[in-house]
Design a protein around this motif. Structure first.
Motif, short mmCIF file in Angstrom:
data_model
loop_
_atom_site.label_atom_id
_atom_site.label_comp_id
_atom_site.label_asym_id
_atom_site.label_seq_id
_atom_site.Cartn_x
_atom_site.Cartn_y
_atom_site.Cartn_z
N ARG A 51 0.95 -1.30 -0.08
CA ARG A 51 -0.14 -0.01 0.26
C ARG A 51 0.85 1.49 0.07
NH1 ARG A 51 -4.49 2.69 -1.34
NH2 ARG A 51 -5.73 3.46 0.39
N ARG A 52 0.65 2.23 -0.92
CA ARG A 52 1.68 3.18 -1.31
C ARG A 52 0.57 4.66 -1.04
NH1 ARG A 52 6.46 1.83 -3.58
NH2 ARG A 52 6.59 -0.14 -4.21
N GLU A 53 1.67 5.49 -0.65
CA GLU A 53 1.10 6.95 -0.44
C GLU A 53 2.34 7.89 -1.00
OE1 GLU A 53 -1.02 10.58 0.04
OE2 GLU A 53 -1.53 8.65 -0.23
N GLY A 54 2.29 8.15 -2.42
CA GLY A 54 3.42 8.89 -2.90
C GLY A 54 4.71 7.89 -3.06
N THR A 55 5.86 8.29 -2.41
CA THR A 55 7.00 7.51 -2.13
C THR A 55 7.10 6.58 -1.04
OG1 THR A 55 8.28 9.43 -1.08
CG2 THR A 55 8.37 9.21 -3.47
N ARG A 56 6.07 6.87 -0.03
CA ARG A 56 6.09 6.09 1.19
C ARG A 56 5.16 4.57 0.76
NH1 ARG A 56 3.26 7.32 5.50
NH2 ARG A 56 1.57 8.12 4.22
N MET A 57 5.63 3.45 1.60
CA MET A 57 4.91 2.18 1.45
C MET A 57 4.76 1.66 2.91
SD MET A 57 6.06 -0.93 -1.15
CE MET A 57 7.25 -1.59 -0.15
N GLY A 76 4.78 -1.73 3.88
CA GLY A 76 5.92 -2.71 4.11
C GLY A 76 5.51 -3.24 5.16
N ASP A 77 6.59 -4.52 5.23
CA ASP A 77 6.31 -5.63 6.37
C ASP A 77 6.66 -4.93 7.57
OD1 ASP A 77 6.01 -7.42 4.16
OD2 ASP A 77 8.26 -7.91 4.20
N ASP A 78 7.54 -3.91 7.59
CA ASP A 78 7.79 -3.27 8.80
C ASP A 78 6.60 -2.48 9.57
OD1 ASP A 78 10.20 -4.27 9.05
OD2 ASP A 78 11.39 -2.40 8.25
N GLY A 79 6.01 -1.79 8.52
CA GLY A 79 4.62 -1.11 8.89
C GLY A 79 3.66 -1.86 9.37
N LEU A 80 3.59 -3.31 8.74
CA LEU A 80 2.49 -4.11 9.09
C LEU A 80 2.73 -4.48 10.42
CD1 LEU A 80 0.00 -5.85 8.50
CD2 LEU A 80 1.59 -7.54 7.16
N ALA A 81 4.17 -4.95 10.93
CA ALA A 81 4.42 -5.40 12.16
C ALA A 81 4.14 -4.47 12.93
CB ALA A 81 5.92 -5.78 11.83
N ASP A 82 4.37 -3.19 13.07
CA ASP A 82 4.07 -2.09 13.82
C ASP A 82 2.63 -2.03 14.17
OD1 ASP A 82 6.83 -1.44 13.83
OD2 ASP A 82 6.75 0.22 12.58
N PHE A 124 -3.82 4.76 5.21
CA PHE A 124 -2.25 4.86 5.09
C PHE A 124 -2.23 5.72 3.95
CE2 PHE A 124 1.62 3.80 2.95
CZ PHE A 124 2.65 4.05 4.12
N ALA A 125 -3.24 5.91 2.88
CA ALA A 125 -3.17 6.50 1.69
C ALA A 125 -4.68 6.90 1.58
CB ALA A 125 -2.67 5.74 0.46
N SER A 126 -4.55 8.10 0.85
CA SER A 126 -6.25 8.83 0.45
C SER A 126 -6.51 8.01 -1.01
CB SER A 126 -5.86 10.08 0.42
OG SER A 126 -4.93 10.45 -0.64
N ASP A 127 -5.72 7.45 -1.75
CA ASP A 127 -6.25 7.13 -2.88
C ASP A 127 -7.00 5.69 -2.65
OD1 ASP A 127 -5.58 9.12 -4.22
OD2 ASP A 127 -3.65 8.14 -4.87
N ALA A 128 -7.78 5.25 -3.58
CA ALA A 128 -8.46 4.25 -3.53
C ALA A 128 -7.38 2.96 -3.64
CB ALA A 128 -9.71 3.75 -4.35
N PRO A 129 -7.45 1.64 -3.05
CA PRO A 129 -6.51 0.54 -3.34
C PRO A 129 -6.44 0.39 -4.68
CG PRO A 129 -7.84 0.18 -1.39
CD PRO A 129 -8.57 1.38 -2.22
N SER A 130 -5.20 0.06 -5.19
CA SER A 130 -4.99 -0.36 -6.68
C SER A 130 -4.74 -2.00 -6.82
CB SER A 130 -3.74 0.41 -7.00
OG SER A 130 -2.45 0.07 -6.24
#
Length: 917
Positions: A857-863, A865-871, A895-901
């Motif tokens: 799942r992305r918002e611009g250049t941020r993702m 990721g596995d670490d974010g999911l673990a947090d 995490f992102a304002s756009d609809a999931p792709s």
């Protein structure tokens, strides 16, 4: 979009300081005839600017910007041309050149100049002396300069090192203003007709459009008391003529300093009374603006109508002292766009000239096969506007409108003049209007007494028709040009709206909303599911929302029109006849004339009569044909005594073709979506088994609009007593090929696991089956495991992670760790050596399995990721499996304002432990 508006003064120079000077290039050759390179000397009194991003919707936004700007400046006469030109030029910039477009509108006393600039100056610059190739008229792009040459008074192209700019100038039509004039003295029989007492309704409208004043003549004309209408918008009563390219909207007209013209007011009895109005914008001593509206019956328009002004040299006496023809004196020199006024004065003069009881004038269509009634006097209202009669009404010379004809007594030759059927007229003389040998119309007068006319009267009338034919044709062509330009803008916007949706119900609503009230008073759309099905009434719309249910009920009682594929509009008489019969029955019941007891007028007679009036006019049906199949019918209707004009029917036919394709595209899209959703459901388990000692929760979210089959899947199934298999996977891609691999994987897993094979063996055989698909194969990431609930409240798992995001284990103390190691994915290599890993879930532990749509799942250049999911998972200690899955999904969506792709699947399993009593 960014905009700016600066009233008054010269526009600032848009070039930055130190910029290179503009290089100005004007088209040469044939196109140079349309270009004026003279410097601009008119004073700019206002400007408005806007910038539009290089996206498709910017074209519609640019059209709206230009329309709103010119409407606010009171330039209604040039709006249609400006919108069409702007649409083409902005399309060239944002669609074909792929750059942003800057639009600048400049107002002057002469008209408006509009500049469209893009940032793609590297196109070929026309050189002096070269012939300009304007391109093919039928191709999709490159029409902008052609339209500028055809529609604009002046235009040109300017180049700079950073942009290319196309500008065009549209001048306002010249109208004499502020001239005092007096008409000639006329005999009494040439004076305009009016009722015994002329009633002038005076209505005052505030800045919001609400009625603030309503005089006694208003009550007499329209039937409403002042208490009933004070505070209501005038738009609730006005039936405004919405003909594209020929009129301003009522809201805009009330904002103009002065306006004059015809429209209708819907009376308390439900009927529309045609009125002639003169609007004047005033302000009170406190500076509050309002609009004063003077209204008279339309046939008494001479009371308010501004007298037509003619040059001093065009008086009733020519320069050589000879008197001009009295026919011309009465008709005067109408404004170029006042066709209706010219025709009405013509029939009134013709009636008076031959001392007739009625007169009528019909104009021929371009193909000279049909005549349309455009003006009449002394005839029922049903014969006055746009009723159509054939040019060749019968055999012989008297049956054709191409020749003069005299009928002593119509009762001896019924149907000889179809327009006069049932009017009581007996003697009639008709003459053709011709220009250069081509039939352009027909002028006739009639009397109730027989034997009134001879060849002498026919010669006099023919002489008058010859004198006025050229002026009528010139005014008709001017009106037709305005209509066609307005139609072009209307169709451009309609195409944009229809192309902007693939929802069937929304397409049906758009079809109706675009036709009402622009083309018709009411509209109904019938759809046909397949060739074996009957037409179904899918949508009904009326300009008065209170009448929609009545129209729908009326249409439901008559058989639908036949689905004839022949193009063009055809008259459908069933609704009008049904409305007439319903109104007659209701009236008879209310008056006790149906054989029952006499009683008071029922409360329902009002709505019944209103519906009958609304649907009692001309009704036409246009087939909706797409891909050589009739998929429905577009039905358009007018209220009682009203007819469609031929140009409106032609515009409706163009709209019906576009609407049919849009409706069929929506149908195909809906069918594809339904198939995809059904296939997607078949690839997921219908329900999850209950596992003693283990909580299980699954959340699945498909990306997109539901018309593509995703590649994500999950499964949980019993293998044997006390043993359960679970899987979560992601097939590369979407569509049928991905669906095939998904189905293969899910069903193969169940079959192979129940054969008693170990996890690695199950996945290795599945890998071979995928590779056997050949070109249809897709690689697959898969997490597969087997679950054994234990008596001590724990659960033992054996898992194999083949290229899939690693499962995460949440312990009771809040620590998170991977529960498996990564191994090669499936569907790529022939020989795989996989192994399984054992994991024990203690009471309170959670195992979380997801697809890559969650971790990527992305918002611009941020993702994430596995670490974010673990947090996120560390915050789920003590939650149930359902709460854990819900929190993870909520965190991913936020995490992102756009609809999931990408599709997302979450499988959460928790061991709650043993419950002690």
């Amino acid at each position: 979009m960014t905009t700016g508006l600066i009233p008054g003064g010269q526009p600032p120079d848009p070039r930055p300081t130190g910029a290179l000077p503009h290089k100005r290039h004007e088209p040469v050759g044939q196109a140079a005839l349309h270009v004026d390179n003279r410097p601009r000397s008119s004073v700019i009194t206002a400007r408005a600017a806007a910038s539009f991003e290089p996206v498709g919707r910017s074209v519609a936004s640019a059209r709206s910007f230009v329309r709103d700007t010119l409407q606010g400046w009171g330039f209604a006469d040039i709006i249609d041309d400006a919108v069409v030109l702007t649409s083409e030029l902005v399309t060239n910039a944002v669609v074909h050149a792929g750059t942003a477009a800057d639009v600048l509108c400049l107002r002057s006393d002469e008209g408006a100049r509009i500049e469209v600039a893009d940032r793609y100056p590297e196109r070929e610059v026309p050189l002096q002396g070269q012939a300009v190739n304007m391109g093919n008229l039928d191709r999709e792009g490159g029409r902008g300069l052609q339209l500028c040459a055809a529609l604009a008074g002046r235009w040109g192209v300017e180049y700079t090192p950073t942009q290319k700019q196309v500008w065009f100038q549209l001048d306002l039509p010249g109208r004499p203003v502020g001239t005092r004039a007096a008409g000639p003295s006329l005999p009494v029989d040439l004076l305009p007709l009016a009722d015994g007492r002329v009633r002038v309704a005076v209505v005052q409208i505030d800045r919001t459009g609400a009625i603030t004043s309503w005089n006694e003549d208003c009550e007499e004309l329209f039937g409403y008391t002042a208490e009933q209408v004070i505070g209501k918008p005038l738009t609730d009563l006005a039936a405004w003529p919405h003909t594209p390219g020929t009129s301003t909207g009522i809201a805009e007209a009330l904002q103009l300093s002065r306006w004059e013209g015809s429209y209708g007011i819907r009376g308390a009895n439900g009927r529309v009374l045609s009125v002639y109005a003169s609007h004047l914008r005033v302000r009170d001593t406190g500076g509050e603006p309002s609009t004063v509206c003077l209204l008279v019956r339309d046939h008494e328009r001479a009371v308010l109508q501004t007298p037509l002004r003619v040059p001093a040299s065009d008086t009733s006496t020519s320069s050589d002292g000879k008197s001009t023809d009295p026919f011309e004196v009465f008709i005067g020199s109408p404004a170029p766009d006042d066709l209706d006024g010219l025709l009405q004065r013509t029939v009134e003069r013709a009636r008076d000239m031959l001392d007739a009881d009625s007169a009528f004038l019909l104009l021929a269509t371009d193909d000279e096969t049909v005549l349309e009634v455009r003006a009449s006097t002394g005839l029922p209202s049903a014969r006055q506007r746009f009723a159509r009669v054939p040019v060749e009404a019968g055999p012989g010379r008297y049956g054709s409108a191409r020749m003069p004809a005299v009928h002593d007594d119509l009762t001896a030759v019924p149907g000889a003049v179809p327009l006069l059927n049932g009017t009581g007229m007996r003697s009639v003389v008709t003459v053709p209007l011709k220009v250069e040998g081509r039939l352009t119309g027909s002028l006739g007068v009639a009397a109730e007494a027989p034997g009134r006319y001879s060849n002498e009267e026919a010669l006099r009338l023919q002489f008058a028709a010859d004198r006025i034919a050229l002026a009528v044709e010139s005014a008709r062509l001017g009106e037709l040009e305005g209509l066609r330009r307005g139609s072009l803008g209307f169709l451009v916007e309609a195409s944009d709206l229809l192309a902007g949706t693939l929802d069937r119900d929304q397409t049906l609503a758009l079809m109706a909303q675009m036709t009402v009230p622009t083309l018709a008073t009411w509209c109904a759309v019938y759809t046909i599911a397949d060739q074996a099905s009957d037409p179904y009434l899918s949508y009904v719309l009326h300009e008065d929302e209170e009448l929609i249910d009545g129209i729908k009920s009326l249409l439901s009682k008559v058989p639908p029109p036949d689905p004839v594929p022949t193009p063009g509009a055809r008259v459908w008489s069933a609704p009008g006849e049904a409305a007439h019969q319903a109104a007659l029955r209701s009236s008879m019941r209310s008056l006790g004339l149906n054989g029952g007891p006499t009683r008071q007028i029922a409360s329902g007679i009002g709505p019944t009569l209103a519906t009958a009036s609304a649907a009692g006019g001309e009704t036409v049906v246009l087939p909706l044909v797409a891909r050589n199949r009739v998929i429905g019918m577009l039905t358009l209707g007018k209220p009682t005594d009203e007819h469609f004009r031929q140009e409106i029917l032609e515009l409706a036919e163009d709209l019906s073709r576009r609407a049919a394709l849009a409706l069929d595209n929506a149908r195909l899209y809906s069918e594809r979506t339904a198939i995809s959703q059904s296939l997607q459901r078949s690839l997921l388990p219908p329900e999850l088994p209950d596992i003693d000692g283990v909580e299980v929760e699954v959340i699945y979210r498909a990306a997109g609009e539901g018309n593509e089959v995703g590649g994500d899947f999950y499964d949980l199934f019993p293998i044997r007593d006390g043993v359960y298999g679970f899987a979560i996977g992601d097939v590369c891609g979407t569509g049928p090929n991905a669906a095939a691999v998904t189905g293969l994987a899910r069903h193969a897993l169940r079959l192979l696991a129940r054969e008693g094979l170990s996890g690695p063996t199950v996945l290795e055989r599945l890998n071979s089956a995928i590779l056997d698909e050949g070109a249809r194969s897709r690689f697959l990431t898969l997490l597969y495991g087997e679950l054994w609930p234990q008596e001590d409240g724990s659960a033992k798992l054996k898992v194999v992670c083949a290229g899939h995001p690693l499962p995460l284990r949440l312990r009771q103390d809040g620590t998170v760790e991977p529960a498996a190691e990564p191994q090669p994915l499936l569907g790529v290599m022939d020989d795989l050596e996989l192994y399984e890993q054992e994991v024990t879930l203690d009471p309170g532990d959670v195992l979380l399995c997801v697809t890559d749509g969650v971790t990527e799942r992305r918002e611009g250049t941020r993702m994430l990721g596995d670490d974010g999911l673990a947090d996120v998972l560390t915050t789920c200690t003590g939650l149930t499996a359902g709460a854990v899955a819900a929190r993870i999904m909520r965190a991913v969506e936020r995490f992102a304002s756009d609809a999931p792709s990408d599709d997302m699947a979450i499988l959460a399993m928790r061991v709650p432990g043993l419950h002690k009593d």
